[in-house]
Scaffold this active site. Structure first.
Site, PDB file in Angstrom:
ATOM      1  N   GLY A   1       3.044  -1.257   4.229  1.00  0.00           N
ATOM      2  CA  GLY A   1       2.981   0.166   3.940  1.00  0.00           C
ATOM      3  C   GLY A   1       4.306   0.694   3.440  1.00  0.00           C
ATOM      4  N   GLY A   2       5.010   1.445   4.290  1.00  0.00           N
ATOM      5  CA  GLY A   2       6.234   2.120   3.873  1.00  0.00           C
ATOM      6  C   GLY A   2       7.286   1.213   3.273  1.00  0.00           C
TER       7      GLY A   2
ATOM      8  N   GLY B   1       2.966   2.225  10.895  1.00  0.00           N
ATOM      9  CA  GLY B   1       3.926   3.302  10.749  1.00  0.00           C
ATOM     10  C   GLY B   1       4.635   3.712  12.021  1.00  0.00           C
TER      11      GLY B   1
ATOM     12  N   HIS C   1      -9.332   0.838   5.355  1.00  0.00           N
ATOM     13  CA  HIS C   1      -8.060   1.045   6.047  1.00  0.00           C
ATOM     14  C   HIS C   1      -8.278   1.999   7.211  1.00  0.00           C
ATOM     15  CE1 HIS C   1      -3.905   2.259   6.789  1.00  0.00           C
ATOM     16  NE2 HIS C   1      -3.534   1.177   6.132  1.00  0.00           N
TER      17      HIS C   1
ATOM     18  N   GLU D   1      -4.807  -5.089  10.769  1.00  0.00           N
ATOM     19  CA  GLU D   1      -3.802  -4.053  10.977  1.00  0.00           C
ATOM     20  C   GLU D   1      -4.084  -3.321  12.284  1.00  0.00           C
ATOM     21  OE1 GLU D   1      -1.868  -2.455   7.035  1.00  0.00           O
ATOM     22  OE2 GLU D   1      -3.862  -1.635   7.255  1.00  0.00           O
TER      23      GLU D   1
ATOM     24  N   ASN E   1       0.857  -1.184   0.000  1.00  0.00           N
ATOM     25  CA  ASN E   1       0.000   0.000   0.000  1.00  0.00           C
ATOM     26  C   ASN E   1       0.895   1.236   0.000  1.00  0.00           C
ATOM     27  OD1 ASN E   1      -1.918   1.986   0.396  1.00  0.00           O
ATOM     28  ND2 ASN E   1      -2.362   1.423   2.511  1.00  0.00           N
ATOM     29  N   TRP E   2       0.950   1.917  -1.134  1.00  0.00           N
ATOM     30  CA  TRP E   2       1.821   3.088  -1.247  1.00  0.00           C
ATOM     31  C   TRP E   2       1.218   4.330  -0.595  1.00  0.00           C
ATOM     32  CZ3 TRP E   2       4.501   3.217  -6.743  1.00  0.00           C
ATOM     33  CH2 TRP E   2       5.390   2.144  -6.827  1.00  0.00           C
ATOM     34  N   LYS E   3      -0.050   4.250  -0.219  1.00  0.00           N
ATOM     35  CA  LYS E   3      -0.733   5.376   0.430  1.00  0.00           C
ATOM     36  C   LYS E   3      -0.584   6.635  -0.434  1.00  0.00           C
ATOM     37  CE  LYS E   3      -0.078   3.144   4.862  1.00  0.00           C
ATOM     38  NZ  LYS E   3       0.132   3.298   6.319  1.00  0.00           N
TER      39      LYS E   3
END
EC number: 5.3.1.1
Length: 251
Positions: free
Chosen positions: A230-231, A169, A93, A163, A9-11
């Site tokens: 994520g990141g 994060g 999300h 999650e 997930n690049w957000k």
């Protein structure tokens, strides 16, 4: 047998230059033994699908509206995502739930729309730190699961991502025992609602500060079928070791 899934997930990250990372990920895993999915920002989705064409990487969206078309400025329908080259979409999300006030009922409607458009629905659930510390984790995630997943589903088209909000994060990660407790409970809840055949086809992903250094031990936990990353999915240097760890877990 459920096929493992590594989803990135690049957000709200990435412009055109970020597609180099996608190309690198696709090149590093041209014979991947697991399913690979990258969900870039909507502005990159069509171009990402072109870059990924012919590779093992599939492209997904990060949200969709519950209706097909209409006066919904700024929104994107599931059909539009599919038309742009998406094969899946992330829904519910915690950042959407927090930033936009999305409810379980709204997530359920979106999931229904995604499935009708032929997309795989990745439905996210998870507790806050306050809920975890109050001993409410299982109650919270089971309620979200019940309210966010539509009835009458094909289990192969639905993915549930656990999650914990407090782990996203932050670098904080639940213990392996805590992850196992939640994933095992979710599986039993799904079996009770949909029956074994459908429930056993639904993949359960873990998400929340998944990194190359902890991926292997997380993937060894029962009922963990992959990760929503994520990141660490923004570069091939970070994402590829996670994919490799998942391939090892898949045997």
């Amino acid at each position: 047998m459920r096929r493992k899934l590594a989803a990135g997930n690049w957000k709200m990250n990435g412009t055109g230059a970020a597609l180099d990372a996608l190309e690198a990920i696709a090149g590093a895993h041209s014979a991947a033994a697991v399913d690979l999915l990258i969900c870039p920002p909507a502005t990159l989705l069509y171009r990402a699908a072109q870059v990924a064409e012919g590779s093992r990487v599939r492209i997904g969206g990060q949200d969709c509206h519950a209706v097909t078309a209409g006066a919904h400025t700024g929104d994107i329908s599931a059909m539009m995502l599919a038309d742009a080259g998406a094969s899946a979409v992330i829904l519910g999300h915690s950042e959407r739930r927090a930033d936009h006030g999305e409810t379980d009922a709204q997530v359920c409607d979106k999931a229904r729309a995604a499935l009708e458009a032929g997309l795989i629905a990745i439905i996210c659930i998870g507790e806050t730190l306050a809920q975890r510390e109050a001993g409410q984790t299982l109650d919270v995630v089971c309620a979200q699961l019940a309210g966010s997943v539509p009835d009458g589903i094909d289990g192969t088209r639905v993915v549930v991502a656990y999650e914990p909000v407090w782990a996203i994060g932050t670098g904080l990660v639940p213990t392996l025992e805590q992850i196992a407790e939640v994933h095992d409970t979710l599986r039993q809840q799904l079996i009770g609602r949909f029956g074994s055949e459908t429930a056993e086809a639904i993949r359960l992903l873990y998400g929340g500060s998944v990194k190359p250094g902890n991926a292997a031990e997380i993937f060894a936990v029962s009922n963990v079928d992959g990760a929503l990353v994520g990141g660490a999915s923004l570069t091939a240097a970070d994402f590829s070791p996670i994919v490799s760890a998942l391939e090892q877990a898949a045997g």
